[in-house]
Motif scaffolding. Structure first.
Motif, PDB file in Angstrom:
ATOM      1  N   LEU A   1      -1.561  -4.743  10.645  1.00 30.85           N
ATOM      2  CA  LEU A   1      -0.656  -5.656   9.948  1.00 30.85           C
ATOM      3  C   LEU A   1      -1.427  -6.844   9.378  1.00 30.85           C
ATOM      4  CD1 LEU A   1       2.423  -5.676  12.352  1.00 30.85           C
ATOM      5  CD2 LEU A   1       2.143  -4.436  10.206  1.00 30.85           C
ATOM      6  N   GLU A   2      -2.414  -7.326  10.134  1.00 29.39           N
ATOM      7  CA  GLU A   2      -3.246  -8.432   9.647  1.00 29.39           C
ATOM      8  C   GLU A   2      -4.023  -8.011   8.399  1.00 29.39           C
ATOM      9  OE1 GLU A   2      -4.036 -10.822  13.838  1.00 29.39           O
ATOM     10  OE2 GLU A   2      -5.416  -9.227  13.260  1.00 29.39           O
ATOM     11  N   ARG A   3      -4.623  -6.837   8.428  1.00 27.66           N
ATOM     12  CA  ARG A   3      -5.372  -6.342   7.259  1.00 27.66           C
ATOM     13  C   ARG A   3      -4.474  -6.169   6.043  1.00 27.66           C
ATOM     14  NH1 ARG A   3      -7.945  -1.951  10.650  1.00 27.66           N
ATOM     15  NH2 ARG A   3      -9.506  -3.111  11.797  1.00 27.66           N
ATOM     16  N   ALA A   4      -3.246  -5.717   6.279  1.00 26.88           N
ATOM     17  CA  ALA A   4      -2.295  -5.502   5.180  1.00 26.88           C
ATOM     18  C   ALA A   4      -1.617  -6.809   4.759  1.00 26.88           C
ATOM     19  CB  ALA A   4      -1.240  -4.479   5.601  1.00 26.88           C
ATOM     20  N   GLU A   5      -1.864  -7.887   5.537  1.00 30.29           N
ATOM     21  CA  GLU A   5      -1.245  -9.191   5.285  1.00 30.29           C
ATOM     22  C   GLU A   5       0.283  -9.078   5.216  1.00 30.29           C
ATOM     23  OE1 GLU A   5      -3.164 -10.987   1.917  1.00 30.29           O
ATOM     24  OE2 GLU A   5      -5.108 -11.001   2.927  1.00 30.29           O
ATOM     25  N   LEU A   6       0.825  -8.266   6.106  1.00 27.88           N
ATOM     26  CA  LEU A   6       2.267  -8.034   6.171  1.00 27.88           C
ATOM     27  C   LEU A   6       2.862  -8.952   7.240  1.00 27.88           C
ATOM     28  CD1 LEU A   6       4.637  -6.352   5.104  1.00 27.88           C
ATOM     29  CD2 LEU A   6       4.127  -4.674   6.881  1.00 27.88           C
ATOM     30  N   ARG A   7       3.632  -9.914   6.789  1.00 24.73           N
ATOM     31  CA  ARG A   7       4.224 -10.897   7.696  1.00 24.73           C
ATOM     32  C   ARG A   7       5.718 -10.668   7.849  1.00 24.73           C
ATOM     33  NH1 ARG A   7       0.559 -14.208   9.217  1.00 24.73           N
ATOM     34  NH2 ARG A   7      -1.211 -14.732   7.924  1.00 24.73           N
TER      35      ARG A   7
ATOM     36  N   THR B   1      -2.289   6.498  12.446  1.00 27.69           N
ATOM     37  CA  THR B   1      -1.616   7.394  11.499  1.00 27.69           C
ATOM     38  C   THR B   1      -0.167   6.965  11.289  1.00 27.69           C
ATOM     39  OG1 THR B   1      -3.055   9.237  12.091  1.00 27.69           O
ATOM     40  CG2 THR B   1      -0.937   9.800  11.080  1.00 27.69           C
ATOM     41  N   CYS B   2       0.503   6.602  12.361  1.00 24.97           N
ATOM     42  CA  CYS B   2       1.900   6.163  12.260  1.00 24.97           C
ATOM     43  C   CYS B   2       2.021   4.874  11.454  1.00 24.97           C
ATOM     44  CB  CYS B   2       2.496   5.963  13.652  1.00 24.97           C
ATOM     45  SG  CYS B   2       2.810   7.505  14.534  1.00 24.97           S
ATOM     46  N   VAL B   3       1.173   3.894  11.746  1.00 25.46           N
ATOM     47  CA  VAL B   3       1.248   2.621  11.023  1.00 25.46           C
ATOM     48  C   VAL B   3       0.923   2.837   9.551  1.00 25.46           C
ATOM     49  CG1 VAL B   3       0.352   0.260  10.843  1.00 25.46           C
ATOM     50  CG2 VAL B   3       0.753   1.275  13.097  1.00 25.46           C
ATOM     51  N   ARG B   4      -0.055   3.671   9.258  1.00 25.69           N
ATOM     52  CA  ARG B   4      -0.374   3.986   7.850  1.00 25.69           C
ATOM     53  C   ARG B   4       0.826   4.597   7.133  1.00 25.69           C
ATOM     54  NH1 ARG B   4      -6.287   6.412   8.794  1.00 25.69           N
ATOM     55  NH2 ARG B   4      -7.423   4.443   8.665  1.00 25.69           N
TER      56      ARG B   4
ATOM     57  N   LEU C   1       3.220   1.742   6.383  1.00 29.34           N
ATOM     58  CA  LEU C   1       2.720   0.870   5.311  1.00 29.34           C
ATOM     59  C   LEU C   1       2.790   1.553   3.958  1.00 29.34           C
ATOM     60  CD1 LEU C   1      -0.357  -0.722   7.128  1.00 29.34           C
ATOM     61  CD2 LEU C   1       1.857  -1.808   6.670  1.00 29.34           C
ATOM     62  N   GLU C   2       2.483   2.840   3.921  1.00 30.12           N
ATOM     63  CA  GLU C   2       2.565   3.590   2.653  1.00 30.12           C
ATOM     64  C   GLU C   2       4.010   3.670   2.174  1.00 30.12           C
ATOM     65  OE1 GLU C   2       1.516   5.386  -0.738  1.00 30.12           O
ATOM     66  OE2 GLU C   2       0.115   4.536   0.735  1.00 30.12           O
ATOM     67  N   ALA C   3       4.939   3.903   3.070  1.00 30.55           N
ATOM     68  CA  ALA C   3       6.354   3.955   2.700  1.00 30.55           C
ATOM     69  C   ALA C   3       6.823   2.603   2.182  1.00 30.55           C
ATOM     70  CB  ALA C   3       7.193   4.405   3.892  1.00 30.55           C
ATOM     71  N   GLU C   4       6.321   1.516   2.764  1.00 34.38           N
ATOM     72  CA  GLU C   4       6.688   0.174   2.316  1.00 34.38           C
ATOM     73  C   GLU C   4       6.148  -0.094   0.912  1.00 34.38           C
ATOM     74  OE1 GLU C   4       8.436  -2.678   4.127  1.00 34.38           O
ATOM     75  OE2 GLU C   4       9.228  -0.719   4.688  1.00 34.38           O
ATOM     76  N   ARG C   5       4.941   0.389   0.640  1.00 35.05           N
ATOM     77  CA  ARG C   5       4.325   0.165  -0.681  1.00 35.05           C
ATOM     78  C   ARG C   5       5.073   0.905  -1.785  1.00 35.05           C
ATOM     79  NH1 ARG C   5      -0.621   1.571   1.876  1.00 35.05           N
ATOM     80  NH2 ARG C   5      -1.433  -0.299   2.814  1.00 35.05           N
TER      81      ARG C   5
END
Length: 119
Positions: free
Chosen positions: A76-82, A107-110, A113-117
């Motif tokens: 989450l820090e790398r993606a800067e997702l707050r 894999t789950c977090v990716r 994050l991909e779905a959010e993008r």
């Protein structure tokens, strides 16, 4: 709330990822309570989670899956997702996965994050 089920299956263990916007620690608690209203998630072996709060900083909980919250938080820090909680759920399949469990959390977090993008 976004839920992606059956992200990974390995040696009987199954993983899913859920997440959504939250405000503060109370928002994280409310999100988890809502998730666990579904019996399937309430009975899961682990619901590890993390969130980067704009006010309050980083929060995480391994829920017995040692180190999983830290893995989620780093991503989450790398993606800067707050102000978005990410919960990785595991249903234990009877076989210890060792270090592979961290790859499955990633894999789950990716997937989340991909779905959010793409929205």
């Amino acid at each position: 709330m976004r839920q992606i089920e059956n992200v990974v299956s390995d040696r009987g263990s199954k993983y899913a990822v859920s997440g959504g916007p939250v405000q503060g620690r109370a928002g994280c608690e409310a999100f988890l309570a809502t998730l666990k209203r579904t019996k399937k998630y309430a009975k899961a072996t682990h619901n590890s989670w993390a969130c980067l709060l704009s006010e309050g900083g980083p929060v995480k909980n391994d829920d017995g899956e040692s180190g999983a919250g830290a893995v989620i938080l780093r991503m989450l820090e790398r993606a800067e997702l707050r102000d978005t909680i990410v919960v990785v759920t595991r249903w234990y399949g009877g076989v210890h996965l060792g270090g592979d469990r961290f790859a499955h959390v990633v894999t789950c977090v990716r997937a989340f994050l991909e779905a959010e993008r793409t929205d």
